[in-house]
Design an enzyme around this catalytic site. Sequence first.
Site, PDB file in Angstrom:
ATOM      1  NE  ARG A 132      25.623  43.736  49.023  1.00 52.18           N
ATOM      2  CZ  ARG A 132      25.066  43.090  50.053  1.00 52.18           C
ATOM      3  NH1 ARG A 132      25.375  41.825  50.302  1.00 52.18           N
ATOM      4  NH2 ARG A 132      24.198  43.697  50.835  1.00 52.18           N
ATOM      5  CE1 TYR A 150      47.722  41.866  34.567  1.00 50.43           C
ATOM      6  CE2 TYR A 150      46.363  41.203  36.438  1.00 50.43           C
ATOM      7  CZ  TYR A 150      46.691  42.114  35.456  1.00 50.43           C
ATOM      8  OH  TYR A 150      45.975  43.273  35.343  1.00 50.43           O
ATOM      9  CG  ASP A 209      44.724  33.578  35.763  1.00 56.15           C
ATOM     10  OD1 ASP A 209      43.939  33.408  34.810  1.00 56.15           O
ATOM     11  OD2 ASP A 209      45.154  34.692  36.094  1.00 56.15           O
ATOM     12  CE  LYS A 262      42.838  40.924  30.521  1.00 52.49           C
ATOM     13  NZ  LYS A 262      42.323  41.115  31.867  1.00 52.49           N
TER      14      LYS A 262
END
Length: 379
Positions: free
Chosen positions: A48, A101, A173, A198
Site C-alpha cells: 500500500r 464528468y 483533468d 481510458k
Amino acid sequence: MYGFETRAIHAGQEPDPTTGAVMPPIHATSTFAQDGVGGLRGGYEYSRSANPTRTALEECVAALEQGARGLAFASGMAAEDTLLRTVLRPGDHVVIPNDAYGGTYRLFSKVLERWGVSWTAVPVSDVSAVRAALQPSTAVVWVETPTNPLLNVADIKALADTAHDAGALLVVDNTFATPYLQQPLTLGADVVVHSTTKYCGGHSDVVGGAIVAADPELGEQLAFHQNAIGAVAGPFDAWLVLRGLKTLALRMERHSDNAERIVATLSAHPAVTEVLYPGLADHPGHEVAARQMRRFGGMVSFRVAGGEEAAVAVCNRARVFTLAESLGGVESLIEHPGRMTHASAAGSALEVPADLVRLSVGIETVDDLLADLDHALTP
C-alpha cells in the site's frame, strides 16, 4: 529531455537488475522482507505504501506530463478524491466546469458538500466567467479540457494565471487529451489528473487513475494521503497501464485520424444538427485547442435531429460502435450521456442535452466506422 515516445517506453522502466528482464516485473506481493528491523530493501516495506511496479508507472506518467511527482490509484475517482482531500479543507470553495464528468459532479455534490466544501459550476471556456465565480475561499479551479461530454476547451495558461492571482490551484483533468496531445503543467497548471482506465491504458482491460504534481512539496503531501487513504493501483493494474503507455503516441495519432474523418462525415449528415469537436474551424475553442494541443483527439459528440428518442435509437442501431460507457480504448464506443455517463447530473445545472450522442472513436478501419454511423443515423 528525450522525446515523448522514448519516455513512454523507458521512463521508470530500466531492465530488471537481477534478471535483465526488459519489461518491469509484476511484483505481486503485499509485503517485503527487511534486512533487520527498519532495514528496507530499496525503500519497500508494504505494497500500500509502495510497490516497484507501481513506482515504475508513477515515474513514467510523471515524465510524460513533465511533473515532479506522479502517483497511481485504483481508479480515476480515487485519484480525484485523494487529491481533493489533500488540498481542500471544510469551508473551501471550488470552481468546476458546468459540463463536468458526471462522476466528478457527484463527488462534489454528494460527498464533498457534506464535508463543508462548496462549489460553483461555470463554463471553463470563459475565463471571465471563471474569474467572476472566484470567492475569497476558492482553493481550487478544476478544469477539464476538452470537457466531457460537450468538448469545450479551456485556456490552461489563462486559467492558471487567473487561479494563481486568487491564491488557488489549477487542476486539469487531462483524460480526454492525454499527455501526448496536451501537457497542462507546462502551461502553468499545478496538478494533472487522469483516469488511466481510458487512453493511458487504452485497451478497456484495466481501471486506474493518476495524479501528477508540478511542485515536489505538494507531491509529497499527495503521497502521504495516497498511503493514508489507501486507494492505490495494484501491481497488475499498474503493469497494464504501463504497457498501454508504450503505444499511446501511436494510438492517439490513429484515434485522431479516424475522428477527423468521422467529424467531416457527420458535419454533412442531414440527421445531425451539430457536431462538437475542437478540430472544427468553427468550434469556439478551436484556436485555443490548436495552440495547446498537438492534435484534437478521438472524442466526438454530436446532436441528433428528433430529440432524445432519436439519439437513443442511433446508439441502439450501431453495431461496430459498441454501446457502452467509458472511452479511450482501441475499440469504438457510442453512448447517450444523458441516460448513461452523465445521468447523475440530470436535473442539475450540469444536465447535458437530451439529443446528445458521444463517440469514443477507436482505431478500427475508418470506412467500417463511417458505414456503421450511416446505418445508425438512418431510421
